[in-house]
Design a protein around this motif. Structure first.
Motif, PDB file in Angstrom:
ATOM      1  N   ASP A 134      15.018  -3.287  -6.706  1.00 56.52           N
ATOM      2  CA  ASP A 134      13.738  -2.666  -7.506  1.00 56.52           C
ATOM      3  C   ASP A 134      13.105  -1.293  -7.107  1.00 56.52           C
ATOM      4  O   ASP A 134      12.782  -0.381  -8.110  1.00 56.52           O
ATOM      5  CB  ASP A 134      12.307  -3.512  -7.527  1.00 56.52           C
ATOM      6  N   GLY A 135      13.490  -0.613  -6.214  1.00 58.98           N
ATOM      7  CA  GLY A 135      13.085   0.500  -5.648  1.00 58.98           C
ATOM      8  C   GLY A 135      13.848   1.666  -6.102  1.00 58.98           C
ATOM      9  O   GLY A 135      13.458   2.966  -6.115  1.00 58.98           O
TER      10      GLY A 135
ATOM     11  N   GLN B 253       0.693  -1.277   0.043  1.00 55.97           N
ATOM     12  CA  GLN B 253       0.095   0.144  -0.192  1.00 55.97           C
ATOM     13  C   GLN B 253       0.860   1.096  -0.034  1.00 55.97           C
ATOM     14  O   GLN B 253       0.353   2.376  -0.031  1.00 55.97           O
ATOM     15  CB  GLN B 253      -0.952   0.060   1.083  1.00 55.97           C
ATOM     16  N   ALA B 254       2.184   1.245   0.247  1.00 54.46           N
ATOM     17  CA  ALA B 254       2.843   2.287   0.231  1.00 54.46           C
ATOM     18  C   ALA B 254       3.052   3.261  -0.839  1.00 54.46           C
ATOM     19  O   ALA B 254       2.715   2.762  -1.912  1.00 54.46           O
ATOM     20  CB  ALA B 254       4.410   1.951   0.496  1.00 54.46           C
TER      21      ALA B 254
ATOM     22  N   GLY C  57      11.532   3.174  -1.809  1.00 49.88           N
ATOM     23  CA  GLY C  57      11.018   3.325  -3.363  1.00 49.88           C
ATOM     24  C   GLY C  57       9.701   2.469  -3.272  1.00 49.88           C
ATOM     25  O   GLY C  57       9.271   2.406  -4.423  1.00 49.88           O
ATOM     26  N   ALA C  58       8.977   2.064  -2.373  1.00 46.72           N
ATOM     27  CA  ALA C  58       7.719   1.215  -2.516  1.00 46.72           C
ATOM     28  C   ALA C  58       7.748   0.161  -3.595  1.00 46.72           C
ATOM     29  O   ALA C  58       6.880   0.189  -4.486  1.00 46.72           O
ATOM     30  CB  ALA C  58       6.913   2.136  -2.679  1.00 46.72           C
ATOM     31  N   ALA C  59       8.764  -0.565  -3.730  1.00 51.25           N
ATOM     32  CA  ALA C  59       9.030  -1.686  -4.857  1.00 51.25           C
ATOM     33  C   ALA C  59       7.785  -2.707  -4.739  1.00 51.25           C
ATOM     34  O   ALA C  59       7.483  -3.181  -6.054  1.00 51.25           O
ATOM     35  CB  ALA C  59      10.496  -2.304  -4.656  1.00 51.25           C
ATOM     36  N   GLN C  60       7.327  -2.849  -3.528  1.00 53.22           N
ATOM     37  CA  GLN C  60       6.200  -3.883  -3.572  1.00 53.22           C
ATOM     38  C   GLN C  60       5.186  -3.504  -3.539  1.00 53.22           C
ATOM     39  O   GLN C  60       4.011  -4.327  -3.488  1.00 53.22           O
ATOM     40  CB  GLN C  60       6.494  -4.678  -2.220  1.00 53.22           C
ATOM     41  N   SER C  61       4.732  -2.247  -3.815  1.00 56.85           N
ATOM     42  CA  SER C  61       3.402  -1.394  -3.814  1.00 56.85           C
ATOM     43  C   SER C  61       2.687  -1.765  -4.917  1.00 56.85           C
ATOM     44  O   SER C  61       3.345  -1.845  -6.140  1.00 56.85           O
ATOM     45  CB  SER C  61       3.554  -0.342  -3.464  1.00 56.85           C
ATOM     46  N   THR C  62       1.368  -2.040  -4.779  1.00 53.86           N
ATOM     47  CA  THR C  62       0.464  -2.076  -6.063  1.00 53.86           C
ATOM     48  C   THR C  62      -0.505  -0.917  -6.199  1.00 53.86           C
ATOM     49  O   THR C  62      -1.430  -0.956  -6.901  1.00 53.86           O
ATOM     50  CB  THR C  62      -0.331  -3.440  -5.883  1.00 53.86           C
ATOM     51  N   SER C  63      -0.356   0.052  -5.131  1.00 51.00           N
ATOM     52  CA  SER C  63      -1.074   1.190  -5.236  1.00 51.00           C
ATOM     53  C   SER C  63      -0.645   2.384  -6.260  1.00 51.00           C
ATOM     54  O   SER C  63       0.663   2.370  -6.415  1.00 51.00           O
ATOM     55  CB  SER C  63      -1.171   1.943  -3.733  1.00 51.00           C
ATOM     56  N   PRO C  64      -1.428   3.161  -6.675  1.00 48.93           N
ATOM     57  CA  PRO C  64      -1.167   4.202  -7.470  1.00 48.93           C
ATOM     58  C   PRO C  64       0.058   5.127  -6.750  1.00 48.93           C
ATOM     59  O   PRO C  64      -0.263   5.132  -5.572  1.00 48.93           O
ATOM     60  CB  PRO C  64      -2.312   5.037  -7.782  1.00 48.93           C
ATOM     61  N   GLN C  65       0.975   5.679  -7.603  1.00 52.05           N
ATOM     62  CA  GLN C  65       2.241   6.586  -6.851  1.00 52.05           C
ATOM     63  C   GLN C  65       1.849   7.997  -7.294  1.00 52.05           C
ATOM     64  O   GLN C  65       1.613   8.137  -8.550  1.00 52.05           O
ATOM     65  CB  GLN C  65       3.334   6.026  -7.474  1.00 52.05           C
ATOM     66  N   SER C  66       2.219   8.877  -6.380  1.00 54.92           N
ATOM     67  CA  SER C  66       1.979  10.294  -6.493  1.00 54.92           C
ATOM     68  C   SER C  66       3.335  10.530  -7.259  1.00 54.92           C
ATOM     69  O   SER C  66       4.240   9.914  -7.148  1.00 54.92           O
ATOM     70  CB  SER C  66       1.772  10.808  -5.223  1.00 54.92           C
TER      71      SER C  66
END
Length: 297
Positions: free
Chosen positions: A216-217, A154-155, A188-197
């Protein structure tokens, strides 16, 4: 006398109205106890309003000097679950972040500091202030957040974008001659599946994006460094942190301008005293009630 509120003035005003409305409901029962009951009601209400006033952070600004008291330094800190990973020289990323912030505070002695934390959402953990002495204990307690919003998937690596932008605007209005530095600490929120700002802050005078994920981040962190206009630094290696060079922020100059004198502690002290008295009286009343009940049996 000036104010530097921890929340928007409208929010503080709304909070004061809610408190007064709730206390007005209690007033009717307080009047049944006569003058003493009304006095206790007034003391408790006054204590609560003192806390709200303290949140407005009243104080007196130091007389400005030619250098306008040096730099404004903002720390943007990732508190998502990724910061709990232990892959920086055997320590967690959060531990490395705390050490890096401490080093940067020492390097920018005399500057004003602000702390913005984020997971999937941002928060102002420390409004811009020259009170570095009080900030250090807060930095020592920074730790990965818990809960659904802090989960790695969620990051939002740029969740603090808008908050940082408005903090920078406010700082420029208040200290127009001061340099502005932004230090970002994240994975870097490499595992996030949420939209990034994305960061859309106006150009700053310096700083860096410190990345604690060499995998990956890194690509996302490099993009953030481009958006902020500051260099990207990979911290996985654990090399000594280096502060940004500024044109006017040398220690000799900064110490000439004393920090803002804060008075919130006076208000919170008075509020604490009033509330402690009320707690003591409440405990006494409860004891008397129990003794009366026992005697009645």
């Amino acid at each position: 006398m000036t104010f530097d509120p921890v929340l928007p003035p409208v929010a503080l005003a709304a909070l004061a109205v809610v408190i007064l409305a709730l206390r007005a409901v209690v007033l009717r029962s307080a009047t049944r106890s006569g003058r003493w009951g009304v006095l206790r009601w007034a003391a408790t209400t006054g204590a609560l309003m003192l806390v709200v006033l303290a949140a407005a952070r009243p104080g007196v600004d130091a007389e400005p000097t030619a250098d306008d008291a040096g730099a404004n330094v903002f720390f943007v800190v990732d508190l998502s679950a990724d910061s709990a990973i232990a892959d920086v020289g055997g320590s967690t990323r959060m531990s490395a972040i705390r050490e890096d912030i401490d080093a940067l505070m020492a390097a920018h002695e005399g500057a004003r500091f602000g702390v913005i934390t984020f997971t999937s959402r941002p928060a102002v953990a420390w409004p811009l202030s020259g009170d570095a002495w009080s900030l250090r204990p807060l930095v020592d307690t920074l730790s990965p957040a818990v809960g659904p919003n802090a989960a790695a998937d969620q990051a939002n690596a740029a969740a603090a974008a808008n908050v940082l932008r408005y903090q920078l605007i406010a700082a420029r209005q208040r200290y127009p001659q001061a340099e502005e530095l932004v230090y970002y600490f994240g994975s870097g929120a490499a595992q996030s599946t949420s939209p990034q700002s994305e960061f859309a802050a106006e150009a700053v005078d310096g700083g860096a994006v410190f990345g604690y994920d060499a995998g990956d981040g890194a690509a996302r962190l490099r993009a953030i460094s481009d958006q902020l206009g500051v260099p990207y630094v990979n911290r996985a290696a654990g090399d000594p942190v280096r502060a940004a060079e500024t044109g006017s922020a040398d220690a000799a100059t900064l110490t000439e301008s004393p920090p803002r004198t804060e008075y919130y502690w006076v208000l919170t002290s008075l509020a604490s005293a009033l509330l402690l008295i009320e707690i003591g009286l409440t405990v006494r009343d409860l004891r008397r009630t129990r003794l009366s009940d026992r005697a009645g049996r």
